[in-house]
Design a protein around this motif. Structure first.
Motif, PDB file in Angstrom:
ATOM      1  N   GLY A 184      -0.788   7.145   6.341  1.00 54.99           N
ATOM      2  CA  GLY A 184       0.476   6.488   6.011  1.00 54.99           C
ATOM      3  C   GLY A 184       1.623   7.467   5.885  1.00 54.99           C
ATOM      4  N   SER A 185       2.199   7.536   4.707  1.00 51.20           N
ATOM      5  CA  SER A 185       3.359   8.409   4.501  1.00 51.20           C
ATOM      6  C   SER A 185       2.974   9.878   4.360  1.00 51.20           C
ATOM      7  CB  SER A 185       4.127   7.965   3.248  1.00 51.20           C
ATOM      8  OG  SER A 185       3.305   8.020   2.096  1.00 51.20           O
ATOM      9  N   TYR A 186       1.679  10.190   4.254  1.00 46.88           N
ATOM     10  CA  TYR A 186       1.258  11.589   4.140  1.00 46.88           C
ATOM     11  C   TYR A 186       1.710  12.396   5.356  1.00 46.88           C
ATOM     12  CZ  TYR A 186      -1.745  15.677   3.301  1.00 46.88           C
ATOM     13  OH  TYR A 186      -2.212  16.946   3.080  1.00 46.88           O
ATOM     14  N   CYS A 187       1.664  11.782   6.535  1.00 42.62           N
ATOM     15  CA  CYS A 187       2.061  12.510   7.739  1.00 42.62           C
ATOM     16  C   CYS A 187       3.570  12.676   7.834  1.00 42.62           C
ATOM     17  CB  CYS A 187       1.508  11.839   8.993  1.00 42.62           C
ATOM     18  SG  CYS A 187       2.180  10.201   9.335  1.00 42.62           S
ATOM     19  N   ILE A 188       4.295  12.101   6.890  1.00 42.35           N
ATOM     20  CA  ILE A 188       5.731  12.345   6.780  1.00 42.35           C
ATOM     21  C   ILE A 188       5.988  13.428   5.742  1.00 42.35           C
ATOM     22  CG2 ILE A 188       7.973  11.341   6.156  1.00 42.35           C
ATOM     23  CD1 ILE A 188       6.906   8.646   7.137  1.00 42.35           C
ATOM     24  N   THR A 189       5.350  13.286   4.578  1.00 39.81           N
ATOM     25  CA  THR A 189       5.589  14.229   3.478  1.00 39.81           C
ATOM     26  C   THR A 189       4.825  15.541   3.630  1.00 39.81           C
ATOM     27  OG1 THR A 189       3.829  13.183   2.184  1.00 39.81           O
ATOM     28  CG2 THR A 189       6.067  12.341   1.868  1.00 39.81           C
ATOM     29  N   HIS A 190       3.714  15.513   4.379  1.00 43.42           N
ATOM     30  CA  HIS A 190       2.881  16.708   4.566  1.00 43.42           C
ATOM     31  C   HIS A 190       2.548  16.876   6.053  1.00 43.42           C
ATOM     32  CE1 HIS A 190       2.260  15.480   0.376  1.00 43.42           C
ATOM     33  NE2 HIS A 190       1.892  16.717   0.105  1.00 43.42           N
ATOM     34  N   TYR A 191       3.565  16.897   6.870  1.00 47.44           N
ATOM     35  CA  TYR A 191       3.353  16.827   8.323  1.00 47.44           C
ATOM     36  C   TYR A 191       2.504  17.975   8.862  1.00 47.44           C
ATOM     37  CZ  TYR A 191       4.266  16.300  13.301  1.00 47.44           C
ATOM     38  OH  TYR A 191       4.111  16.142  14.653  1.00 47.44           O
ATOM     39  N   GLU A 192       2.812  19.201   8.464  1.00 49.92           N
ATOM     40  CA  GLU A 192       2.088  20.334   9.032  1.00 49.92           C
ATOM     41  C   GLU A 192       0.602  20.271   8.704  1.00 49.92           C
ATOM     42  OE1 GLU A 192       3.311  22.268  11.224  1.00 49.92           O
ATOM     43  OE2 GLU A 192       5.313  21.394  11.013  1.00 49.92           O
ATOM     44  N   THR A 193       0.277  19.875   7.480  1.00 49.37           N
ATOM     45  CA  THR A 193      -1.136  19.737   7.110  1.00 49.37           C
ATOM     46  C   THR A 193      -1.785  18.600   7.894  1.00 49.37           C
ATOM     47  OG1 THR A 193      -0.626  20.499   4.881  1.00 49.37           O
ATOM     48  CG2 THR A 193      -2.749  19.422   5.203  1.00 49.37           C
TER      49      THR A 193
ATOM     50  N   THR B 225       0.805  -1.225   0.000  1.00 48.75           N
ATOM     51  CA  THR B 225       0.000   0.000   0.000  1.00 48.75           C
ATOM     52  C   THR B 225       0.840   1.277   0.000  1.00 48.75           C
ATOM     53  OG1 THR B 225      -1.929  -1.062   0.999  1.00 48.75           O
ATOM     54  CG2 THR B 225      -1.732   1.307   1.282  1.00 48.75           C
ATOM     55  N   PRO B 226       1.882   1.389   0.841  1.00 46.08           N
ATOM     56  CA  PRO B 226       2.696   2.607   0.788  1.00 46.08           C
ATOM     57  C   PRO B 226       3.369   2.800  -0.565  1.00 46.08           C
ATOM     58  CG  PRO B 226       3.186   1.328   2.765  1.00 46.08           C
ATOM     59  CD  PRO B 226       2.371   0.465   1.872  1.00 46.08           C
ATOM     60  N   VAL B 227       3.682   1.692  -1.211  1.00 49.49           N
ATOM     61  CA  VAL B 227       4.364   1.729  -2.505  1.00 49.49           C
ATOM     62  C   VAL B 227       3.416   2.245  -3.583  1.00 49.49           C
ATOM     63  CG1 VAL B 227       5.661   0.368  -4.185  1.00 49.49           C
ATOM     64  CG2 VAL B 227       5.819  -0.193  -1.752  1.00 49.49           C
ATOM     65  N   LEU B 228       2.217   1.697  -3.629  1.00 50.97           N
ATOM     66  CA  LEU B 228       1.267   2.132  -4.659  1.00 50.97           C
ATOM     67  C   LEU B 228       0.793   3.557  -4.402  1.00 50.97           C
ATOM     68  CD1 LEU B 228      -2.076   2.097  -3.853  1.00 50.97           C
ATOM     69  CD2 LEU B 228      -1.549  -0.319  -3.583  1.00 50.97           C
ATOM     70  N   ALA B 229       0.686   3.959  -3.119  1.00 55.52           N
ATOM     71  CA  ALA B 229       0.250   5.316  -2.795  1.00 55.52           C
ATOM     72  C   ALA B 229       1.272   6.355  -3.226  1.00 55.52           C
ATOM     73  CB  ALA B 229      -0.010   5.440  -1.302  1.00 55.52           C
ATOM     74  N   ASN B 230       2.530   5.936  -3.354  1.00 52.20           N
ATOM     75  CA  ASN B 230       3.590   6.849  -3.774  1.00 52.20           C
ATOM     76  C   ASN B 230       3.915   6.746  -5.260  1.00 52.20           C
ATOM     77  OD1 ASN B 230       5.084   8.423  -1.411  1.00 52.20           O
ATOM     78  ND2 ASN B 230       4.336   6.484  -0.584  1.00 52.20           N
ATOM     79  N   GLY B 231       3.031   6.110  -6.011  1.00 49.66           N
ATOM     80  CA  GLY B 231       3.158   6.115  -7.459  1.00 49.66           C
ATOM     81  C   GLY B 231       3.927   4.971  -8.077  1.00 49.66           C
ATOM     82  N   ASP B 232       4.341   3.987  -7.276  1.00 44.14           N
ATOM     83  CA  ASP B 232       5.141   2.884  -7.817  1.00 44.14           C
ATOM     84  C   ASP B 232       4.244   1.687  -8.115  1.00 44.14           C
ATOM     85  OD1 ASP B 232       7.061   1.108  -8.586  1.00 44.14           O
ATOM     86  OD2 ASP B 232       8.110   1.044  -6.670  1.00 44.14           O
ATOM     87  N   TYR B 233       3.632   1.714  -9.270  1.00 45.90           N
ATOM     88  CA  TYR B 233       2.719   0.645  -9.678  1.00 45.90           C
ATOM     89  C   TYR B 233       3.445  -0.691  -9.768  1.00 45.90           C
ATOM     90  CZ  TYR B 233      -0.508  -1.982 -12.710  1.00 45.90           C
ATOM     91  OH  TYR B 233      -1.329  -2.929 -13.238  1.00 45.90           O
ATOM     92  N   GLU B 234       4.594  -0.687 -10.442  1.00 47.70           N
ATOM     93  CA  GLU B 234       5.338  -1.930 -10.647  1.00 47.70           C
ATOM     94  C   GLU B 234       5.810  -2.517  -9.319  1.00 47.70           C
ATOM     95  OE1 GLU B 234       5.644  -3.731 -13.246  1.00 47.70           O
ATOM     96  OE2 GLU B 234       4.649  -2.353 -14.622  1.00 47.70           O
ATOM     97  N   GLY B 235       6.281  -1.644  -8.418  1.00 50.42           N
ATOM     98  CA  GLY B 235       6.741  -2.124  -7.120  1.00 50.42           C
ATOM     99  C   GLY B 235       5.613  -2.737  -6.311  1.00 50.42           C
ATOM    100  N   ALA B 236       4.444  -2.092  -6.334  1.00 46.04           N
ATOM    101  CA  ALA B 236       3.290  -2.622  -5.612  1.00 46.04           C
ATOM    102  C   ALA B 236       2.856  -3.959  -6.192  1.00 46.04           C
ATOM    103  CB  ALA B 236       2.138  -1.623  -5.667  1.00 46.04           C
ATOM    104  N   LYS B 237       2.857  -4.063  -7.496  1.00 44.41           N
ATOM    105  CA  LYS B 237       2.455  -5.298  -8.164  1.00 44.41           C
ATOM    106  C   LYS B 237       3.351  -6.471  -7.753  1.00 44.41           C
ATOM    107  CE  LYS B 237       1.761  -7.237 -12.808  1.00 44.41           C
ATOM    108  NZ  LYS B 237       0.363  -7.654 -12.603  1.00 44.41           N
ATOM    109  N   LYS B 238       4.664  -6.217  -7.711  1.00 41.14           N
ATOM    110  CA  LYS B 238       5.608  -7.281  -7.350  1.00 41.14           C
ATOM    111  C   LYS B 238       5.423  -7.718  -5.899  1.00 41.14           C
ATOM    112  CE  LYS B 238       9.164  -5.994 -10.723  1.00 41.14           C
ATOM    113  NZ  LYS B 238      10.520  -5.425 -10.930  1.00 41.14           N
TER     114      LYS B 238
END
Length: 434
Positions: free
Chosen positions: A364-373, A233-246
């Motif tokens: 997930g990773s949103y609270c890392i990449t967009h912490y203040e929001t 899930t973190p992989v696909l949420a960050n745009g890595d389709y191939e990584g999530a698939k594997k």
């Protein structure tokens, strides 16, 4: 040449799938009233309707992927609130994910994301070792509290100085628990696979122990495939389709090697991934349908299969409320089961809080990449928790626990957040049932 054609076709497929969704949008603006991000910014680009418009222009070729466009697409929690409230039945999070995957086909994966998703997650031991090192450092350096001068180094690693982190485990749950745990008493009722998830394995090891203790205490054999990897899930949420698939194909193949009657998870995102998202990445087959039908959130499994006698439960004298993780209540449709478990525990005074199913902002990773929001969004959750006048906030998602506890500490609130399965296990241990 074939790789390039394949990549081009994949990009077109992503846009086609996005178009299937955004074409249903009536542009009514209902999403504006429920989107947590829009409530903070009031920016049309950050709401589902605006993203559908962006997608339409990208598909038509009228809009290029600029940094501003990419930033707007990344301003999404994938909380599914817009989907749950859309009168036209649009799933805007699917539009967002397809656009993120499309961008990766055009621009490639960021170096650090590629390092984590394509290398570290597959080797596993570097992450396990790294977590152990950080865990020791936490106990040595951060133990004296929020005024520790080490906090001044946080911004160097992209973290807010005031942020509070959970203690990582020195030893992972998978290293502490056997691959096969037999039932503690009586004949085996069923053979249950346990997908620990990264957080359950490396941070919240008590949750993993609680899952195993409760299930084995009630006659189930628990199997923890030690070679399991991130759910994807973190992989696909960050745009890595191939990584999530594997990753999803790998975990599917791995769990198929075990003769399992059911598979349980104690993480809302892991559950959604193994129940639903996997269908996007693994070819449809009777085996896949059987697999997804076997997956249960631990609260869902317990409520369906285990009956507790009053004398088996010890007293837990706390006022408790429950926060619905987005990937549980909207992602899996699991809402009542955790509440029913809590209400059965002697001594628990259950209090429903306002806006229990509103996103806490972690994502997930949103609270890392967009912490203040994410903290601004979480401030509303903290207020609702405080207004409920409770001792504990129960939930079923690691990043929800992490994010809520972080902000509660910043507000110097008396409440803390725990997993439902932890509270249940504490009650059973108090009664010496498990």
């Amino acid at each position: 040449m074939n790789a390039k054609i394949s990549q081009k076709q994949l990009a077109e497929d992503h846009l086609l799938e996005a178009a299937k969704e955004f074409q249903k949008c009536m542009q009514c603006g209902k999403c504006r009233s429920v989107c947590p991000v829009f409530k903070e910014f009031g920016n049309e680009l950050f709401v589902a309707r605006g993203k559908n418009k962006l997608a339409e222009k990208i598909v038509s070729g009228d809009l290029q992927i600029t940094q501003r466009v990419e930033d707007a697409i990344n301003e999404c929690l994938n909380c599914k609130t817009c989907s749950a409230n859309c009168p036209a039945g649009v799933s805007p999070e699917h539009v967002v994910l397809r656009l993120r995957w499309y961008i990766t086909t055009q621009k490639g994966l960021h170096f650090f994301k590629a390092l984590i998703f394509r290398q570290l997650l597959w080797r596993k031991w570097p992450i396990t070792l790294g977590c152990a090192v950080v865990a020791i450092a936490q106990r040595v350096l951060f133990g004296i509290g929020p005024k520790n001068p080490v906090r001044h180094l946080f911004p160097l690693f992209g973290f807010a100085k005031r942020r509070n982190f959970p203690e990582l485990a020195i030893r992972s749950a998978q290293s502490q628990l056997p691959e096969v745990s037999p039932p503690k008493k009586g004949p085996r009722k069923a053979r249950i696979g346990y997908f620990t998830g990264c957080a359950g394995n490396l941070i919240y090891t008590n949750v993993a122990k609680s899952v195993v203790d409760v299930l084995t205490g009630y006659g189930y054999e628990v199997v923890i495939p030690k070679k399991q990897k991130c759910n994807g899930t973190p992989v696909l949420a960050n745009g890595d389709y191939e990584g999530a698939k594997k990753l999803m194909q790998y975990n599917f193949d791995l769990f198929q090697k075990y003769d399992l009657d059911a598979i349980v998870v104690a993480c809302s995102s892991c559950g959604m991934s193994l129940k639903k998202e996997i269908k996007v990445f693994v070819d449809d087959s009777p085996e896949l349908r059987e697999f997804t039908g076997k997956v249960f959130d631990i609260n869902e499994f317990i409520e369906k299969n285990i009956e507790f006698k009053p004398e088996e439960l010890g007293r837990i004298p706390y006022k408790i409320t429950y926060h619905d993780p987005c990937h549980m209540v909207r992602g899996q449709g699991v809402k009542d089961q955790p509440r029913e478990i809590l209400k059965r525990i002697p001594g628990v005074e259950f209090k429903e809080m306002k806006n229990a199913d509103t996103c806490c902002g972690s994502a997930g990773s949103y609270c890392i990449t967009h912490y203040e929001t994410s903290i601004k969004i979480n401030n509303h959750k903290v207020k609702d928790i405080q207004d409920a006048d409770v001792d504990l906030v129960a939930t079923a998602c690691p990043t929800c626990v992490m994010h809520i506890n972080d902000n509660l500490a910043q507000h110097e609130s008396k409440e803390t957040s725990k997993f439902v399965i932890e509270i249940l296990a504490d009650s059973l241990r108090a009664a010496k049932t498990i």
